[in-house]
Each structure stands twice: as structure tokens, then as C-alpha cells.
Design a protein around this motif. Structure first.
Motif, PDB file in Angstrom:
ATOM      1  N   HIS A   2       0.835  -1.204   0.000  1.00  0.00           N
ATOM      2  CA  HIS A   2       0.000   0.000   0.000  1.00  0.00           C
ATOM      3  C   HIS A   2       0.872   1.257   0.000  1.00  0.00           C
ATOM      4  N   PHE A   3       0.564   2.157  -0.910  1.00  0.00           N
ATOM      5  CA  PHE A   3       1.275   3.436  -0.980  1.00  0.00           C
ATOM      6  C   PHE A   3       0.324   4.550  -0.576  1.00  0.00           C
ATOM      7  N   SER A   4       0.826   5.481   0.229  1.00  0.00           N
ATOM      8  CA  SER A   4       0.012   6.618   0.631  1.00  0.00           C
ATOM      9  C   SER A   4      -0.076   7.613  -0.519  1.00  0.00           C
ATOM     10  N   THR A   5      -1.039   8.524  -0.420  1.00  0.00           N
ATOM     11  CA  THR A   5      -1.195   9.553  -1.451  1.00  0.00           C
ATOM     12  C   THR A   5       0.076  10.389  -1.579  1.00  0.00           C
ATOM     13  N   SER A   6       0.682  10.730  -0.455  1.00  0.00           N
ATOM     14  CA  SER A   6       1.905  11.545  -0.468  1.00  0.00           C
ATOM     15  C   SER A   6       3.048  10.821  -1.166  1.00  0.00           C
ATOM     16  N   GLU A   7       3.164   9.505  -0.951  1.00  0.00           N
ATOM     17  CA  GLU A   7       4.227   8.737  -1.598  1.00  0.00           C
ATOM     18  C   GLU A   7       4.019   8.684  -3.110  1.00  0.00           C
ATOM     19  N   ILE A   8       2.773   8.516  -3.516  1.00  0.00           N
ATOM     20  CA  ILE A   8       2.458   8.493  -4.956  1.00  0.00           C
ATOM     21  C   ILE A   8       2.773   9.844  -5.587  1.00  0.00           C
ATOM     22  N   ILE A   9       2.387  10.918  -4.904  1.00  0.00           N
ATOM     23  CA  ILE A   9       2.661  12.268  -5.402  1.00  0.00           C
ATOM     24  C   ILE A   9       4.157  12.498  -5.519  1.00  0.00           C
ATOM     25  N   GLU A  10       4.921  12.020  -4.525  1.00  0.00           N
ATOM     26  CA  GLU A  10       6.369  12.232  -4.549  1.00  0.00           C
ATOM     27  C   GLU A  10       7.026  11.487  -5.705  1.00  0.00           C
ATOM     28  N   VAL A  11       6.597  10.264  -5.946  1.00  0.00           N
ATOM     29  CA  VAL A  11       7.145   9.489  -7.064  1.00  0.00           C
ATOM     30  C   VAL A  11       6.815  10.157  -8.399  1.00  0.00           C
ATOM     31  N   LEU A  12       5.563  10.549  -8.572  1.00  0.00           N
ATOM     32  CA  LEU A  12       5.148  11.203  -9.819  1.00  0.00           C
ATOM     33  C   LEU A  12       5.864  12.538 -10.011  1.00  0.00           C
ATOM     34  N   GLY A  13       6.017  13.295  -8.923  1.00  0.00           N
ATOM     35  CA  GLY A  13       6.718  14.572  -9.002  1.00  0.00           C
ATOM     36  C   GLY A  13       8.177  14.395  -9.371  1.00  0.00           C
ATOM     37  N   GLY A  99       5.327  18.608 -12.549  1.00  0.00           N
ATOM     38  CA  GLY A  99       6.214  18.585 -11.386  1.00  0.00           C
ATOM     39  C   GLY A  99       5.954  19.745 -10.447  1.00  0.00           C
ATOM     40  N   LEU A 100       5.639  20.893 -11.020  1.00  0.00           N
ATOM     41  CA  LEU A 100       5.358  22.080 -10.214  1.00  0.00           C
ATOM     42  C   LEU A 100       4.162  21.837  -9.290  1.00  0.00           C
ATOM     43  N   GLY A 101       3.084  21.302  -9.855  1.00  0.00           N
ATOM     44  CA  GLY A 101       1.897  21.026  -9.053  1.00  0.00           C
ATOM     45  C   GLY A 101       2.135  19.962  -8.004  1.00  0.00           C
ATOM     46  N   LEU A 102       2.792  18.877  -8.389  1.00  0.00           N
ATOM     47  CA  LEU A 102       3.027  17.761  -7.481  1.00  0.00           C
ATOM     48  C   LEU A 102       3.948  18.150  -6.327  1.00  0.00           C
ATOM     49  N   PHE A 103       5.042  18.838  -6.641  1.00  0.00           N
ATOM     50  CA  PHE A 103       5.999  19.187  -5.588  1.00  0.00           C
ATOM     51  C   PHE A 103       5.500  20.327  -4.702  1.00  0.00           C
ATOM     52  N   THR A 104       4.690  21.216  -5.254  1.00  0.00           N
ATOM     53  CA  THR A 104       4.083  22.260  -4.420  1.00  0.00           C
ATOM     54  C   THR A 104       3.214  21.608  -3.347  1.00  0.00           C
ATOM     55  N   MET A 105       2.459  20.600  -3.752  1.00  0.00           N
ATOM     56  CA  MET A 105       1.601  19.893  -2.808  1.00  0.00           C
ATOM     57  C   MET A 105       2.416  19.177  -1.744  1.00  0.00           C
TER      58      MET A 105
END
Length: 205
Positions: A2-13, A99-105
Motif C-alpha cells: 500500500h502506498f500513501s497519497t503523499s508517496e504516490i505524489i512524490e514518485v510522480l513529481g 512537477g510544479l503542481g506535485l511538488f508544491t503539494m
């Protein structure tokens, strides 16, 4: 697993900024080593500054070698497939905006975890989103986007404010994150499409 939302965002970013850094370096015709360096600093630059400001050391990418491997593999794959991509500038813009959107979050969320006030969280999100691109452009001998007329950091700030508004009205945090990331990406597209910008400085030497 299981991956958390934050982990998914970090990988995508990380993937998005690694691709944008790779394309920016290839536009400047750097050698493969130079391309990898630019991809690396674009991906980890904002997060490194963020973690140093928070005193969260060693910084994230030094605690988990998987980040470095992800950047390396993404950059090599981008170099390999470059012959299939004809519009470098458009591709660079798309992945830089993602990347801008993902890393800002990510920066925003880390500020919340550290118990910072909303205004400081927005600032931290903006730093996380923008500083990788600032370092990239500086190394490539370009004026960073954030220092030009084009609206860049302002979009991050608006996205951060939107997040706290959504949470205030009891929207689920994960849904608010997705909305904010989409908002930042969409705003960047609108800004570039319609050539919106802040007034240029009137100071002249």
C-alpha cells in the motif's frame, strides 16, 4: 503493497521533474553526464531546500537511495526515447508543469506535518515546487522562469491558498490534493496559452 497519497505524489513529481530536467539539458546539447546532473538537481533541488529549512536532515533523497535510482532510470529512459519526441519545448513544459503542481503539494503537506502556520506552508510549497527549476535554469545559463514576467510562483501560491480553502470547507484531504495539483497544472497551461504575465520591472540600469 500500500502506498500513501503523499508517496504516490512524490514518485510522480520526481519522475516529472527528472523528465523536464532531462529535456532542458538535451535542448542545450549537454553530454549524457551533464544531462543526468541536470535531471538530478531539477528533481531534488526543491525538496533539499525545503528539508534544510525545516532542519529535517539528512534530506529525503539521502535517506532513500530509491529516489536517486528513480531519477537515473527516468532520465536514461527519456534519453533513449528522445527520437520519438519531436516537440521538445512542449514536452518540457508539460512535465515541468506537472512537477510544479506535485511538488508544491508535497511541500505544503510537509509544512503541515511540521505544524507550521498556513502562510508558511504555502511558502514552503512554493519553494519546493520552484527551486528545482531555479537551479536547473541557473546551471543552464538561463534566467529562471520564476524571475521572469511569466506567472510561475504565483500559481503555486494560489494553489496553496486553494488547498486551505478546500480543507476549511471539509473537503477530504486526498481529494483536495488532487484538485490543487490539477489547478496548478491547469493554470500553467492557461498562463502560457494566453501569454498572461505579471508587469515587468520598470527599473533600468
Amino acid at each position: 503493497m500500500h502506498f500513501s497519497t503523499s508517496e504516490i505524489i512524490e514518485v510522480l513529481g520526481t519522475i516529472s521533474f527528472a523528465i523536464s530536467g532531462t529535456f532542458a539539458a538535451m535542448q542545450k546539447r549537454l553530454d549524457p553526464f551533464g544531462v543526468l546532473i541536470i535531471a538530478f538537481v531539477t528533481s531534488i533541488g526543491g525538496g533539499t531546500v525545503r528539508d534544510l529549512l525545516l532542519g529535517d536532515t539528512p534530506v529525503a533523497w539521502m535517506r532513500d537511495v530509491n529516489y536517486c535510482l528513480l531519477i537515473l532510470l527516468t532520465s536514461l529512459a527519456t534519453i533513449y526515447f528522445k527520437t520519438h519526441i519531436k516537440k521538445f519545448k512542449v514536452t518540457l513544459f508539460v512535465f515541468d508543469s506537472m512537477g510544479l503542481g506535485l511538488f508544491t503539494m508535497l511541500g505544503l503537506q510537509k509544512g503541515i506535518v511540521f505544524g507550521l502556520e498556513p502562510g508558511m506552508c504555502v511558502a514552503l510549497g512554493t519553494i519546493t515546487g520552484c527551486f528545482g527549476g531555479i537551479i536547473r535554469d541557473t546551471l543552464l545559463n538561463q534566467i529562471p522562469l520564476v524571475f521572469r514576467k511569466e506567472i510561475y510562483a504565483t500559481v503555486c501560491i494560489l494553489g496553496g491558498i486553494l488547498y486551505f480553502i478546500l480543507v476549511y470547507f471539509n473537503l477530504k484531504a486526498d481529494l483536495a490534493k488532487v484538485i490543487v495539483i490539477a489547478f496548478i497544472f491547469g493554470m500553467r497551461v492557461v498562463v502560457v496559452r494566453y501569454k498572461l504575465s505579471l508587469p515587468a520591472s520598470y527599473f533600468r540600469s
